[in-house]
Design a protein around this motif. Structure first.
Motif, PDB file in Angstrom:
ATOM      1  N   ILE A 193      -5.168  -6.366  -9.988  1.00 18.80           N
ATOM      2  CA  ILE A 193      -3.282  -7.538 -10.423  1.00 18.80           C
ATOM      3  C   ILE A 193      -2.786  -6.749 -11.715  1.00 18.80           C
ATOM      4  N   ASP A 194      -3.181  -6.687 -12.543  1.00 18.96           N
ATOM      5  CA  ASP A 194      -2.340  -6.001 -13.008  1.00 18.96           C
ATOM      6  C   ASP A 194      -1.243  -4.283 -12.749  1.00 18.96           C
ATOM      7  N   LEU A 195      -1.767  -3.358 -11.853  1.00 24.59           N
ATOM      8  CA  LEU A 195      -1.733  -2.409 -11.003  1.00 24.59           C
ATOM      9  C   LEU A 195      -0.534  -2.997 -10.197  1.00 24.59           C
ATOM     10  N   MET A 196      -1.059  -4.778  -9.776  1.00 21.34           N
ATOM     11  CA  MET A 196      -0.336  -5.068  -8.618  1.00 21.34           C
ATOM     12  C   MET A 196       0.994  -5.505  -9.348  1.00 21.34           C
ATOM     13  N   GLY A 197       1.530  -5.193 -10.668  1.00 22.27           N
ATOM     14  CA  GLY A 197       2.274  -6.208 -11.153  1.00 22.27           C
ATOM     15  C   GLY A 197       3.034  -4.819 -11.434  1.00 22.27           C
ATOM     16  N   ARG A 198       2.793  -3.480 -11.505  1.00 20.83           N
ATOM     17  CA  ARG A 198       3.633  -2.025 -11.853  1.00 20.83           C
ATOM     18  C   ARG A 198       3.992  -1.539 -10.471  1.00 20.83           C
ATOM     19  N   VAL A 199       4.241  -2.070  -9.547  1.00 14.54           N
ATOM     20  CA  VAL A 199       4.310  -1.515  -8.412  1.00 14.54           C
ATOM     21  C   VAL A 199       5.783  -0.559  -8.111  1.00 14.54           C
ATOM     22  N   GLU A 200       5.793   0.962  -7.904  1.00 15.21           N
ATOM     23  CA  GLU A 200       7.100   1.749  -8.208  1.00 15.21           C
ATOM     24  C   GLU A 200       8.220   0.727  -7.829  1.00 15.21           C
ATOM     25  N   ASP A 201       9.660   0.889  -7.945  1.00 12.74           N
ATOM     26  CA  ASP A 201      11.423   0.697  -7.495  1.00 12.74           C
ATOM     27  C   ASP A 201      11.120   0.459  -6.049  1.00 12.74           C
ATOM     28  N   ASP A 202      10.817   1.557  -5.203  1.00 14.49           N
ATOM     29  CA  ASP A 202      11.427   1.819  -4.402  1.00 14.49           C
ATOM     30  C   ASP A 202      10.434   1.196  -3.153  1.00 14.49           C
ATOM     31  N   GLN A 203       9.629  -0.143  -4.012  1.00 12.97           N
ATOM     32  CA  GLN A 203       8.617  -0.348  -3.026  1.00 12.97           C
ATOM     33  C   GLN A 203       8.923  -1.547  -3.249  1.00 12.97           C
ATOM     34  N   LYS A 250       1.325  -6.387  -3.126  1.00 10.35           N
ATOM     35  CA  LYS A 250       1.110  -4.857  -2.952  1.00 10.35           C
ATOM     36  C   LYS A 250       1.619  -5.033  -0.950  1.00 10.35           C
ATOM     37  N   GLY A 251       2.918  -4.095  -0.728  1.00  9.85           N
ATOM     38  CA  GLY A 251       3.268  -4.361   0.286  1.00  9.85           C
ATOM     39  C   GLY A 251       2.089  -3.067   1.586  1.00  9.85           C
ATOM     40  N   GLY A 252       2.574  -3.409   2.747  1.00 14.07           N
ATOM     41  CA  GLY A 252       1.608  -2.699   3.590  1.00 14.07           C
ATOM     42  C   GLY A 252       2.594  -2.452   4.907  1.00 14.07           C
ATOM     43  N   TRP A 253       3.222  -1.413   5.760  1.00 13.92           N
ATOM     44  CA  TRP A 253       4.284  -1.374   6.978  1.00 13.92           C
ATOM     45  C   TRP A 253       3.445  -0.119   7.274  1.00 13.92           C
ATOM     46  N   GLY A 254       4.423  -0.306   8.752  1.00 16.97           N
ATOM     47  CA  GLY A 254       3.699   0.596   9.692  1.00 16.97           C
ATOM     48  C   GLY A 254       4.329   0.512  11.047  1.00 16.97           C
ATOM     49  N   PRO A 255       4.239   1.283  12.326  1.00 20.00           N
ATOM     50  CA  PRO A 255       5.024   1.309  13.201  1.00 20.00           C
ATOM     51  C   PRO A 255       3.157   1.008  14.393  1.00 20.00           C
ATOM     52  N   ALA A 256       3.581   0.230  15.625  1.00 23.51           N
ATOM     53  CA  ALA A 256       3.075  -0.804  16.299  1.00 23.51           C
ATOM     54  C   ALA A 256       2.767   0.725  17.386  1.00 23.51           C
ATOM     55  N   PRO A 257       2.494   1.452  18.831  1.00 23.16           N
ATOM     56  CA  PRO A 257       2.275   2.118  19.445  1.00 23.16           C
ATOM     57  C   PRO A 257       3.333   2.519  19.963  1.00 23.16           C
ATOM     58  N   SER A 258       4.511   1.218  20.092  1.00 26.89           N
ATOM     59  CA  SER A 258       6.137   0.912  20.851  1.00 26.89           C
ATOM     60  C   SER A 258       7.095   1.573  19.733  1.00 26.89           C
ATOM     61  N   GLY A 259       6.138   1.355  18.353  1.00 31.16           N
ATOM     62  CA  GLY A 259       7.560   2.542  17.847  1.00 31.16           C
ATOM     63  C   GLY A 259       8.127   1.466  16.410  1.00 31.16           C
ATOM     64  N   ASN A 260       7.855  -0.011  17.195  1.00 30.27           N
ATOM     65  CA  ASN A 260       8.480  -1.532  16.161  1.00 30.27           C
ATOM     66  C   ASN A 260       7.129  -1.731  14.895  1.00 30.27           C
ATOM     67  N   TYR A 261       8.542  -1.749  13.721  1.00 32.99           N
ATOM     68  CA  TYR A 261       7.609  -1.353  11.927  1.00 32.99           C
ATOM     69  C   TYR A 261       6.980  -3.510  12.111  1.00 32.99           C
ATOM     70  N   LEU A 262       6.199  -3.295  11.593  1.00 36.16           N
ATOM     71  CA  LEU A 262       5.341  -5.132  10.868  1.00 36.16           C
ATOM     72  C   LEU A 262       5.488  -4.192   9.682  1.00 36.16           C
TER      73      LEU A 262
END
Length: 246
Positions: free
Chosen positions: A156-166, A179-191
């Motif tokens: 949990i402490d690490l989750m408070g130290r996420v880098e600025d660009d995220q 904590k974030g997560g992101w990526g494209p579907a096969p169509s290329g559209n991001y979640l």
């Protein structure tokens, strides 16, 4: 649709915000503590690929399996930088893919989350665990419970130290652990999605959130999550919250 019986003002305000977001959005809210029985559910996005949010239970599983309580460099990078190579090395350290998935799945089960962790690379260019289908409600079960387990305090402490660009979305709220997560579907559209806890006047609130922007772009997805986080910030006193152990 909002959960029946929730604060009508909160639901109405979100209903007013939603059309301005230009995205399919989902938000699940509950006080930290035991697995939520009746979380607040807003928006119409419910479930999808976990992407890098899966690195949190992965690191928890690895920390429990090793002989010491030391947070390794790979663990730190996996959470604070969302480093994929670091996360893959952690996954490999849990055994073969089936064993690794079972280890991570065991962590989820401890907090009332029934999610099945993906053990095979369904898309060869991405991690197996990152392609786990993780419903927002179940992810909130995990986050609400994991926050109050002292065995997870270092993660949990690490989750408070996420880098600025995220630090978009929940990262724009002071004191958030996320904590974030992101990526494209096969169509290329991001979640774009996040899990975390935020401080409120009544204690801590577990939040899981996701957006599929109409444009399909990653940048628009992060902007949507930031706007929703700003909305949450305006309603901190209205959110269900608790102190761990209370």
């Amino acid at each position: 649709m909002p959960t029946p019986g929730i604060d009508k003002g909160l639901a109405a305000d979100f209903a007013a915000l939603s059309p301005t977001l230009n995205a399919r959005v989902g938000v699940v809210i509950h006080a930290v503590g035991s697995a939520p029985d009746d979380p607040i559910i807003l928006g119409d996005w419910q479930s999808g690929v976990a992407w890098s949010t899966s690195k949190v239970p992965l690191v928890v599983a690895a920390l429990r399996l090793q002989d010491s309580s030391e947070i390794t460099e790979a663990m730190t990078k996996a959470i604070t930088e969302s480093d994929n190579a670091a996360a893959e090395s952690i996954w490999e350290g849990l055994g073969d893919p089936t064993q690794a998935a079972e280890q991570v799945q065991g962590v989820l089960r401890q907090y009332g989350d029934p999610t099945i962790v993906q053990s095979t690379k369904v898309r060869p260019e991405y991690t197996a665990f990152g392609q786990t289908v993780w419903p927002l409600v179940d992810q909130n079960h995990f986050m609400a419970g994991a926050m109050c387990d002292p065995n997870n305090s270092q993660v949990i402490d690490l989750m408070g130290r996420v880098e600025d660009d995220q630090r978009w979305g929940l990262g724009s709220i002071a004191g958030a652990k996320f904590k974030g997560g992101w990526g494209p579907a096969p169509s290329g559209n991001y979640l774009v999605r996040q899990m975390g806890v935020i401080p409120t006047p009544g204690g801590f609130t577990a939040i899981t959130i996701a957006a599929e922007p109409n444009s399909g772009s990653f940048a628009d997805g992060t902007e949507v999550l930031t706007r929703v986080a700003q909305w949450l910030g305006e309603h901190l006193a209205d959110l269900p919250a608790a102190q761990c152990g209370s």
